[in-house]
Design a protein around this motif. Structure first.
Motif, PDB file in Angstrom:
ATOM      1  N   GLU A 173       0.814  -1.202   0.000  1.00  0.00           N
ATOM      2  CA  GLU A 173       0.000   0.000   0.000  1.00  0.00           C
ATOM      3  C   GLU A 173       0.849   1.254   0.000  1.00  0.00           C
ATOM      4  O   GLU A 173       1.942   1.298   0.531  1.00  0.00           O
ATOM      5  N   GLN A 177      -8.568   3.550   0.030  1.00  0.00           N
ATOM      6  CA  GLN A 177      -7.696   2.419   0.333  1.00  0.00           C
ATOM      7  C   GLN A 177      -7.842   1.983   1.782  1.00  0.00           C
ATOM      8  O   GLN A 177      -7.727   0.795   2.098  1.00  0.00           O
ATOM      9  N   ILE A 202      -3.999  -4.272   0.415  1.00  0.00           N
ATOM     10  CA  ILE A 202      -4.832  -3.760  -0.661  1.00  0.00           C
ATOM     11  C   ILE A 202      -4.638  -4.622  -1.905  1.00  0.00           C
ATOM     12  O   ILE A 202      -3.597  -5.248  -2.080  1.00  0.00           O
ATOM     13  N   SER A 226      -8.659  -2.667  -5.869  1.00  0.00           N
ATOM     14  CA  SER A 226      -8.912  -1.505  -5.013  1.00  0.00           C
ATOM     15  C   SER A 226      -8.010  -0.338  -5.387  1.00  0.00           C
ATOM     16  O   SER A 226      -8.420   0.823  -5.315  1.00  0.00           O
ATOM     17  N   THR A 227      -6.779  -0.630  -5.823  1.00  0.00           N
ATOM     18  CA  THR A 227      -5.871   0.431  -6.257  1.00  0.00           C
ATOM     19  C   THR A 227      -6.404   1.124  -7.503  1.00  0.00           C
ATOM     20  O   THR A 227      -6.384   2.356  -7.599  1.00  0.00           O
TER      21      THR A 227
END
Length: 296
Positions: free
Chosen positions: A3, A196, A208, A212-213
């Protein structure tokens, strides 16, 4: 995938490298829609009884392809591509440095106001690096539709001619407009970190995912550009205008735009901007996270 916000202190050097790679991903993904956006923003007001040069995004895309082929969408890409490494590298490096100012130890997690402050400062610093490449890009993107002879032949030729015409002042035309355009960068980073954080809480592993990114990065781009569009229109008008057109810079552009076209002109090109914002910004954060994984 790791992340962007880690419990360790942010490393500006690592973010400098990762930001440069993310910026390259951004340009390659988003330049065609950026070209359409600039052409819509800078097209002249149609005379009474005449049709505008472009009726919208699709019309602009069709005419660009018919007249210039697929290469027309990537006109002027060398300027942002060459400049994108320092631009995004500075953006993420300054962001990391700003975060370090608030991190008293390796395990403190920043608040959203602190993230906003670090992001806003990064936006101002990166804007100063962006101006010359933005100026060159806009001129190359618009000269083929201006109706006159081509004055510039590529990035280097444009840079040399601008310097000869007015020195660094000509190359950095639109600096204030660029700073105003990039001023919402704080919202850009806050949106990304917030989404995030939500994804991390829902994740069983606390990590993550690539999905999701992409979603967080794309959404942060939508938020940023929704706020930045009016300043981007003013910047494009100013940077594409002949020398001496606007004596007082962005203030003159704003007054002229309000007098001739009205407030709605401030949102000209908003559709290609928002269409571009999601994939291009998702590409930035995906590239940054990918580079961070590699560096780790």
């Amino acid at each position: 995938m790791t992340e962007l916000v880690t419990p360790q202190k942010a490393n500006p050097v690592k973010f400098f490298i990762a930001g440069g790679f993310g910026g390259m991903c951004n340009v390659i993904t988003g330049h065609p829609l950026d070209t359409i956006k600039v052409r819509l923003q800078t097209m002249p007001l149609a005379a009474p009884g005449q049709q505008p040069r472009y009726k919208g995004v699709i019309d602009c895309a069709v005419k660009t392809f018919r007249q210039e082929g697929f290469r027309g969408f990537y006109r002027g890409i060398s300027a942002p591509l060459l400049g994108v490494t320092p631009i995004y590298a500075v953006d993420f490096a300054v962001y990391a440095a700003g975060k370090r100012l608030f991190q008293t130890d390796d395990h403190i997690r920043l608040t959203y106001p602190q993230i906003f402050t670090a992001g806003a400062f990064a936006g101002v610093c990166s804007a100063l690096v962006t101006v010359p490449t933005d100026r060159i890009k806009v001129l190359l993107q618009t000269q083929t539709v201006s109706g006159g002879p081509q004055m510039y032949n590529g990035t280097l030729d444009t840079a040399v001619k601008l310097y000869r015409q007015g020195g660094f002042k000509s190359l950095f035309k639109g600096t204030c407009a660029c700073i105003l355009r990039d001023s919402p960068t704080g919202f850009y980073f806050v949106t990304y970190e917030f989404l995030q954080d939500l994804a991390r809480k829902k994740s069983k592993t606390g990590q993550i995912s690539t999905t999701s990114t992409i979603l967080a990065g794309g959404t942060s781009g939508i938020v940023f550009w929704t706020l930045a569009v009016p300043f981007d229109v003013l910047k494009s008008r100013l940077q594409s205008a002949p020398e001496g057109t606007y004596k007082h810079g962005i203030r003159s552009v704003f007054r002229d735009l309000m007098a001739t076209e009205g407030p709605t002109a401030l949102f000209r090109g908003v559709l290609p901007i928002l269409l571009r914002a999601f994939p291009a910004t998702a590409a930035v954060f995906f590239g940054v996270e990918l580079a961070n994984d590699f560096l780790n």
